[in-house]
Design a protein around this motif. Sequence first.
Motif, PDB file in Angstrom:
ATOM      1  N   GLN A   1      -4.142   3.030   1.676  1.00  0.00           N
ATOM      2  CA  GLN A   1      -3.767   3.553   0.365  1.00  0.00           C
ATOM      3  C   GLN A   1      -4.426   4.898   0.094  1.00  0.00           C
ATOM      4  N   ASP A   2      -5.704   5.050   0.473  1.00  0.00           N
ATOM      5  CA  ASP A   2      -6.392   6.331   0.283  1.00  0.00           C
ATOM      6  C   ASP A   2      -5.720   7.439   1.094  1.00  0.00           C
TER       7      ASP A   2
ATOM      8  N   SER B   1      -2.563   8.305  -0.438  1.00  0.00           N
ATOM      9  CA  SER B   1      -2.804   8.903  -1.752  1.00  0.00           C
ATOM     10  C   SER B   1      -3.581  10.210  -1.642  1.00  0.00           C
TER      11      SER B   1
ATOM     12  N   TYR C   1      -5.667   5.081 -11.685  1.00  0.00           N
ATOM     13  CA  TYR C   1      -5.080   4.775 -10.380  1.00  0.00           C
ATOM     14  C   TYR C   1      -6.162   4.351  -9.389  1.00  0.00           C
TER      15      TYR C   1
ATOM     16  N   SER D   1      -6.806   0.582  -7.751  1.00  0.00           N
ATOM     17  CA  SER D   1      -6.752   0.404  -6.301  1.00  0.00           C
ATOM     18  C   SER D   1      -7.929  -0.401  -5.777  1.00  0.00           C
TER      19      SER D   1
ATOM     20  N   TYR E   1       2.564   1.633  -3.457  1.00  0.00           N
ATOM     21  CA  TYR E   1       1.536   1.996  -4.442  1.00  0.00           C
ATOM     22  C   TYR E   1       1.195   3.485  -4.347  1.00  0.00           C
TER      23      TYR E   1
ATOM     24  N   ALA F   1       0.831  -1.205   0.000  1.00  0.00           N
ATOM     25  CA  ALA F   1       0.000   0.000   0.000  1.00  0.00           C
ATOM     26  C   ALA F   1       0.863   1.250   0.000  1.00  0.00           C
TER      27      ALA F   1
ATOM     28  N   GLY G   1      -7.430  -0.390   1.451  1.00  0.00           N
ATOM     29  CA  GLY G   1      -8.008   0.763   0.782  1.00  0.00           C
ATOM     30  C   GLY G   1      -7.879   2.033   1.603  1.00  0.00           C
TER      31      GLY G   1
END
Length: 582
Positions: free
Chosen positions: A318-319, A322, A281, A285, A197, A194, A315
């Motif tokens: 990663q969110d 990101s 992207y 994901s 990424y 994660a 998620g």
Amino acid sequence: MKQGTRQFWKDFFALLMPFWRSKEKWPAIGLLVVIIACTLGAVFLSVQFSFWYNRFYQALQDYNQPAFWREIAIFSGLATVSVLRGVYAVYLGQWLRIRWRRWMTDHLLGEWLADRAYYRQQLTTGATDNPDQRISDDIQQFVDGTLTLSLSFLGNVVNLFSFAVILWGLAAPLTIPLFGGGGITIPHFMLWAAIVYAIVGTILTHLLGRPLIRLNFMQQKREADFRFGLVRFRENTEAIALYGGEASERQGLLRLFGGVMENFYQLMSRTKKLGFFTSAYGQASAVFPGILVAPQYFAKTIELGGVVQVIQAFGNVQDSLSWFVSAYSTLADYKATVDRLTGFRRSLEDAKAAARSGGIDMASDTRTNLAVETVQLALPDGQPLLEGHGLSVQPGDRLLLTGPSGAGKSTLFRALAGIWPFGKAKIRLPGNARVLFLPQRPYLPLGSLHTAVAYPAKPEEVPAETAAEALRAVDLSHLVPALEQEEYWARRLSPGEQQRLAIARAILTKPDWLFLDEATSALDEATEERMFALLRDRLPGTTWLTISHDPKVAAFHDRHWRIEKDGVAPARLVEAPEAAAA
């Protein structure tokens, strides 16, 4: 840290901190604390929902009906708390926004109006920099953007650590086989996946989206220029109609709009490129963590509820990592807003600094006369304009100032008013004197006619009957019934009516010193003579300084200053030897 970045943060905190140090700070801090608590509460609820999904799907997999209904009841409680938190977070956020915007608007208006910086800014910077947009739109965008982005960033940081802990406990290690046997084992592989990424996505997003900062800045500027062109057209509809200038105006407005379109096309192109990447992207994901955890599920080392929780935790991590990717367009627009506001404030500071560093020495003391000891006025580009020395005006004098067009008559009045910063002068003003300047084109504020007549005083300071009597005195009795009527009076009244209204202001103000800069130029000869006779009768103790090209006006003055212009040399201010007829 680069110099540009350091300067940005310095300018940013110069915008941010004054409100949080003002008298408004304690209510604002209280609201902010509650809003932050709501933001952290959202993370807490998100974690609880994560564990709920694990239990809920596990109950479905185990065909456990009592556990299923128990989880439904728990969900109802969590959902109720989530709804209340969301509603009050929005409500309290709006409350803080409007308080902050109100304070910043008042503060920036104060800076803009102080020391007549709004006027000097146009002279020193060469452009107004669309102050209407800076004060109305950009303050709102700055306040909204600061709260939205900071709370979003805080929530994502807390969310990151919360779900990283969950993912750390759920993620199995991954062994990568090597040639010749053996392999490399990566513990807690899902968490590292994660992070990698998100880092790759952030770098690529910045490279693709960096031009958006400049494009957003230019888009707002060109939109403001186009809007200003439309407002200027509306302000001058009569003159344009008389000239028949519709075709020229249309061409000019379309040229301004062409600038809007040209920049917008570039914005569209860059947004499209960024959109392709961020959409791909985001789509990737959604399945990427499922692909990574699938081998464990098919190997039956993790159950369905655990898979769902791993995917959700991945998620969320990663969110959060990101955040820069998803917020990039907003960040680019926000930085453009900060740049516009700081640029506007810097231009105000430059205007004030230019005024302080100028050689116009203005002073008020106990004297009763106005003395121009020396004056060397210049244009904003430094070109010499007007010179003079050793002139004075005594109380009760009626002085007429004449000279060729463009020689510096109005500029001299601006210097006497203390708003012209260019050149060198030593001017001594009478102390505690009431001074009123009447320009050629009177200013009529928005509001009622009563407001326009009383200006610069407030309408409540001038009784309605007093204002009505002043209108009758200047032959505007037909306007008295509309005294409290609100209209766009600058458009409704003719230039001559506007100048007579300004004379009515002088009668109401009763100044000690009255400066008239072509203040009766739109009047016919008979009306002009009546207005000067009215001023002479109503203001017998007032000192006049009048600029006029009409020789008949001399009959109402007893002294005469003249500006003489000879070739390219600076004009000279001298006192004419002949006295005007009294």
